[in-house]
Design a protein around this motif. Structure first.
Motif, PDB file in Angstrom:
ATOM      1  N   PRO A   1       0.822  -1.199   0.000  1.00  0.00           N
ATOM      2  CA  PRO A   1       0.000   0.000   0.000  1.00  0.00           C
ATOM      3  C   PRO A   1       0.865   1.263   0.000  1.00  0.00           C
ATOM      4  CG  PRO A   1      -0.637  -1.492   1.794  1.00  0.00           C
ATOM      5  CD  PRO A   1       0.611  -2.041   1.186  1.00  0.00           C
ATOM      6  N   GLY A   2       0.459   2.235  -0.783  1.00  0.00           N
ATOM      7  CA  GLY A   2       1.171   3.509  -0.794  1.00  0.00           C
ATOM      8  C   GLY A   2       2.316   3.557  -1.786  1.00  0.00           C
ATOM      9  N   LYS A   3       2.869   2.407  -2.168  1.00  0.00           N
ATOM     10  CA  LYS A   3       3.990   2.398  -3.115  1.00  0.00           C
ATOM     11  C   LYS A   3       3.564   1.830  -4.476  1.00  0.00           C
ATOM     12  CE  LYS A   3       7.517   2.975   0.086  1.00  0.00           C
ATOM     13  NZ  LYS A   3       7.434   4.314   0.675  1.00  0.00           N
ATOM     14  N   HIS A   4       3.050   0.596  -4.428  1.00  0.00           N
ATOM     15  CA  HIS A   4       2.549  -0.034  -5.662  1.00  0.00           C
ATOM     16  C   HIS A   4       3.522   0.036  -6.815  1.00  0.00           C
ATOM     17  CE1 HIS A   4      -1.295  -0.521  -3.727  1.00  0.00           C
ATOM     18  NE2 HIS A   4      -1.378   0.768  -3.505  1.00  0.00           N
ATOM     19  N   LYS A   5       4.800  -0.220  -6.550  1.00  0.00           N
ATOM     20  CA  LYS A   5       5.784  -0.182  -7.642  1.00  0.00           C
ATOM     21  C   LYS A   5       5.603  -1.366  -8.573  1.00  0.00           C
ATOM     22  CE  LYS A   5       7.954   3.426  -5.915  1.00  0.00           C
ATOM     23  NZ  LYS A   5       7.618   4.751  -6.451  1.00  0.00           N
ATOM     24  N   TRP A   6       5.146  -2.462  -8.021  1.00  0.00           N
ATOM     25  CA  TRP A   6       4.840  -3.636  -8.843  1.00  0.00           C
ATOM     26  C   TRP A   6       3.919  -4.555  -8.065  1.00  0.00           C
ATOM     27  CZ3 TRP A   6      10.281  -2.915  -7.715  1.00  0.00           C
ATOM     28  CH2 TRP A   6      10.744  -3.644  -6.603  1.00  0.00           C
ATOM     29  N   ARG A   7       3.415  -5.586  -8.753  1.00  0.00           N
ATOM     30  CA  ARG A   7       2.589  -6.598  -8.109  1.00  0.00           C
ATOM     31  C   ARG A   7       3.399  -7.883  -7.979  1.00  0.00           C
ATOM     32  NH1 ARG A   7      -3.030  -5.659  -8.529  1.00  0.00           N
ATOM     33  NH2 ARG A   7      -3.432  -3.636  -9.482  1.00  0.00           N
ATOM     34  N   VAL A   8       2.896  -8.768  -7.133  1.00  0.00           N
ATOM     35  CA  VAL A   8       3.627 -10.011  -6.878  1.00  0.00           C
ATOM     36  C   VAL A   8       3.848 -10.809  -8.170  1.00  0.00           C
ATOM     37  CG1 VAL A   8       1.552 -11.359  -6.242  1.00  0.00           C
ATOM     38  CG2 VAL A   8       3.788 -12.041  -5.376  1.00  0.00           C
ATOM     39  N   ASP A   9       2.883 -10.717  -9.091  1.00  0.00           N
ATOM     40  CA  ASP A   9       3.024 -11.444 -10.362  1.00  0.00           C
ATOM     41  C   ASP A   9       4.222 -10.938 -11.159  1.00  0.00           C
ATOM     42  OD1 ASP A   9      -0.032 -12.578 -10.435  1.00  0.00           O
ATOM     43  OD2 ASP A   9       0.121 -10.551  -9.663  1.00  0.00           O
ATOM     44  N   GLU A  10       4.508  -9.622 -11.006  1.00  0.00           N
ATOM     45  CA  GLU A  10       5.654  -9.069 -11.731  1.00  0.00           C
ATOM     46  C   GLU A  10       6.963  -9.542 -11.119  1.00  0.00           C
ATOM     47  OE1 GLU A  10       4.613  -4.904 -13.465  1.00  0.00           O
ATOM     48  OE2 GLU A  10       3.623  -5.069 -11.527  1.00  0.00           O
ATOM     49  N   LEU A  11       6.980  -9.678  -9.793  1.00  0.00           N
ATOM     50  CA  LEU A  11       8.173 -10.251  -9.160  1.00  0.00           C
ATOM     51  C   LEU A  11       8.376 -11.675  -9.689  1.00  0.00           C
ATOM     52  CD1 LEU A  11      10.367  -9.816  -6.818  1.00  0.00           C
ATOM     53  CD2 LEU A  11       8.916 -11.374  -5.529  1.00  0.00           C
ATOM     54  N   ARG A  12       7.279 -12.409  -9.768  1.00  0.00           N
ATOM     55  CA  ARG A  12       7.391 -13.791 -10.253  1.00  0.00           C
ATOM     56  C   ARG A  12       7.881 -13.825 -11.688  1.00  0.00           C
ATOM     57  NH1 ARG A  12       2.406 -17.427  -9.373  1.00  0.00           N
ATOM     58  NH2 ARG A  12       3.769 -18.629 -10.710  1.00  0.00           N
ATOM     59  N   ARG A  13       7.355 -12.943 -12.520  1.00  0.00           N
ATOM     60  CA  ARG A  13       7.800 -12.909 -13.919  1.00  0.00           C
ATOM     61  C   ARG A  13       9.309 -12.650 -13.966  1.00  0.00           C
ATOM     62  NH1 ARG A  13      10.030  -8.581 -16.382  1.00  0.00           N
ATOM     63  NH2 ARG A  13       8.348  -7.201 -15.706  1.00  0.00           N
ATOM     64  N   ALA A  14       9.775 -11.729 -13.125  1.00  0.00           N
ATOM     65  CA  ALA A  14      11.213 -11.423 -13.120  1.00  0.00           C
ATOM     66  C   ALA A  14      12.023 -12.617 -12.605  1.00  0.00           C
ATOM     67  CB  ALA A  14      11.469 -10.173 -12.284  1.00  0.00           C
ATOM     68  N   ILE A  15      11.497 -13.339 -11.612  1.00  0.00           N
ATOM     69  CA  ILE A  15      12.191 -14.531 -11.114  1.00  0.00           C
ATOM     70  C   ILE A  15      12.235 -15.602 -12.203  1.00  0.00           C
ATOM     71  CG2 ILE A  15      12.028 -16.491  -9.496  1.00  0.00           C
ATOM     72  CD1 ILE A  15      10.843 -14.544  -7.423  1.00  0.00           C
ATOM     73  N   GLU A  16      11.096 -15.754 -12.888  1.00  0.00           N
ATOM     74  CA  GLU A  16      10.987 -16.822 -13.882  1.00  0.00           C
ATOM     75  C   GLU A  16      11.822 -16.535 -15.132  1.00  0.00           C
ATOM     76  OE1 GLU A  16       6.728 -17.033 -14.224  1.00  0.00           O
ATOM     77  OE2 GLU A  16       6.544 -17.770 -12.175  1.00  0.00           O
ATOM     78  N   SER A  17      12.283 -15.294 -15.268  1.00  0.00           N
ATOM     79  CA  SER A  17      13.120 -14.940 -16.423  1.00  0.00           C
ATOM     80  C   SER A  17      14.600 -15.192 -16.168  1.00  0.00           C
ATOM     81  CB  SER A  17      12.944 -13.458 -16.765  1.00  0.00           C
ATOM     82  OG  SER A  17      11.589 -13.132 -16.843  1.00  0.00           O
ATOM     83  N   ILE A  18      14.937 -15.601 -14.951  1.00  0.00           N
ATOM     84  CA  ILE A  18      16.339 -15.867 -14.636  1.00  0.00           C
ATOM     85  C   ILE A  18      16.786 -17.125 -15.392  1.00  0.00           C
ATOM     86  CG2 ILE A  18      17.917 -16.500 -12.746  1.00  0.00           C
ATOM     87  CD1 ILE A  18      16.078 -14.857 -10.851  1.00  0.00           C
ATOM     88  N   GLY A  19      17.999 -17.098 -15.900  1.00  0.00           N
ATOM     89  CA  GLY A  19      18.502 -18.253 -16.657  1.00  0.00           C
ATOM     90  C   GLY A  19      18.623 -19.492 -15.775  1.00  0.00           C
ATOM     91  N   ARG A  20      18.626 -20.657 -16.405  1.00  0.00           N
ATOM     92  CA  ARG A  20      18.545 -21.898 -15.646  1.00  0.00           C
ATOM     93  C   ARG A  20      19.677 -22.063 -14.625  1.00  0.00           C
ATOM     94  NH1 ARG A  20      17.779 -28.252 -17.373  1.00  0.00           N
ATOM     95  NH2 ARG A  20      18.280 -28.988 -15.292  1.00  0.00           N
TER      96      ARG A  20
END
Lengths: 103, 210
Positions: free
Chosen positions: A41-60
């Motif tokens: 609340p108050g920041k809303h820089k991203w949503r949890v799904d966006e964190l997941r997308r960034a995690i899932e983009s990490i190379g194997r």
């Protein structure tokens, strides 16, 4: 089927489950807190799904070796850079400065 | 894979010390830059850490014990989990949907998040390392009985095992079966029998006196 690295259900090479437990280090708690504060609340820089997308983009290789909060801080950095909140260069510079101080 | 090479190292999940140092450094650099720029305040981070530390499996245990002694509460917990938790003053925080799953003589539920580490954190605290491990995420969906055996839980062949894969939006809380011989126990004593692992579904609630 081509599988993404995070999609682990039924992954064939899985070995025994290591039930060892470590106490979270301060930087791990800070990393967790950073995501919650920045997405909260108050920041809303991203949503949890966006964190997941960034995690899932990490190379194997990195995904498998980084450890849990290593993946998180990598993903948080990706999101901060994408949004122009921090630049890769200033993070690199700050890491170098800290290294200098330690020497 | 690291998990295979360092099976006895409790710190396996963190990676080796070189990698840990570099991630730790980047976390420190990011946090100091964000604080300087006023994007986050240091006390916001500490408050979030305090909140994280304050949530433990004792919250979930209180919910399970109430379900064991109060059939009406249990019925509500199984149909409208959020409302039941609110009634018990358990704040589910930012979780969208929490679903309670009842273990019985015939059905045993176990929870995983194959894609990441989704977990009812606001009710059980942070997940154990093994829950986040690549091995657990991989294996419990294809061989749940084998995994449960590894945790020391041998299920009767006629018990149906259901594996629930969590998502960012739906988190699960297992209500373990009430152990035999607890008819006279108080609600507080019952809560003491409810372990974290029993609420994930990899263990039974403890028998009294054990």
């Amino acid at each position: 089927m081509d599988r993404r690295v995070h999609d682990r259900g039924g992954w064939p090479e899985a070995g025994p489950i290591n039930r060892g437990q470590h106490d979270l280090a301060l930087w791990e708690k800070q990393t967790d807190a950073l995501h919650r504060v920045l997405s909260g609340p108050g920041k809303h820089k991203w949503r949890v799904d966006e964190l997941r997308r960034a995690i899932e983009s990490i190379g194997r290789d990195e995904y498998e070796s980084a450890g849990y909060y290593g993946r998180w801080i990598t993903a948080i950095e990706t999101l901060l850079v994408e949004r122009g909140i921090l630049s890769r260069e200033e993070i690199d510079r700050r890491v170098e400065d800290t290294d200098e101080q330690v020497k | 894979m690291e998990e295979h090479n360092h099976g006895h190292d409790a710190h396996t999940q963190v990676g080796d010390s070189h990698e840990m140092t570099s991630y730790e450094k980047r976390a420190g650099a990011i946090l100091s830059l964000l604080t300087e720029k006023g994007v986050v305040a240091s006390d916001e981070i500490w408050r979030a850490i305090d909140d994280m530390d304050s949530r433990t499996p004792a919250l979930g245990a209180k919910v399970v014990a109430r379900a064991w002694v109060d059939p009406e509460f249990k019925a509500q917990l199984l149909t409208d989990t959020k409302a039941a938790l609110t009634e018990l003053d358990v704040d589910i925080g930012s979780l969208n949907t929490v679903v309670a799953l009842e273990n019985t003589d015939k059905v045993h539920n176990v929870v995983v998040c194959t894609l990441c580490s989704c977990y009812p954190r606001t009710i059980l605290g942070v997940p154990p390392d093994w829950y986040k491990s690549l091995s657990y995420r991989s294996r419990v969906v294809v061989d749940p009985r084998g995994v449960l055996r590894e945790f020391g839980l041998e299920l009767d062949p006629d018990v149906e095992v259901r594996v629930y894969d969590s998502t960012a939006d739906i988190r699960y809380l297992v209500i373990p079966s009430r152990p035999a011989g607890t008819e006279a126990a108080t609600e507080d004593e019952l809560a003491g029998l409810v372990s974290r692992d029993s609420m994930i579904g990899v263990a039974m609630a403890s028998a009294p006196g054990k």
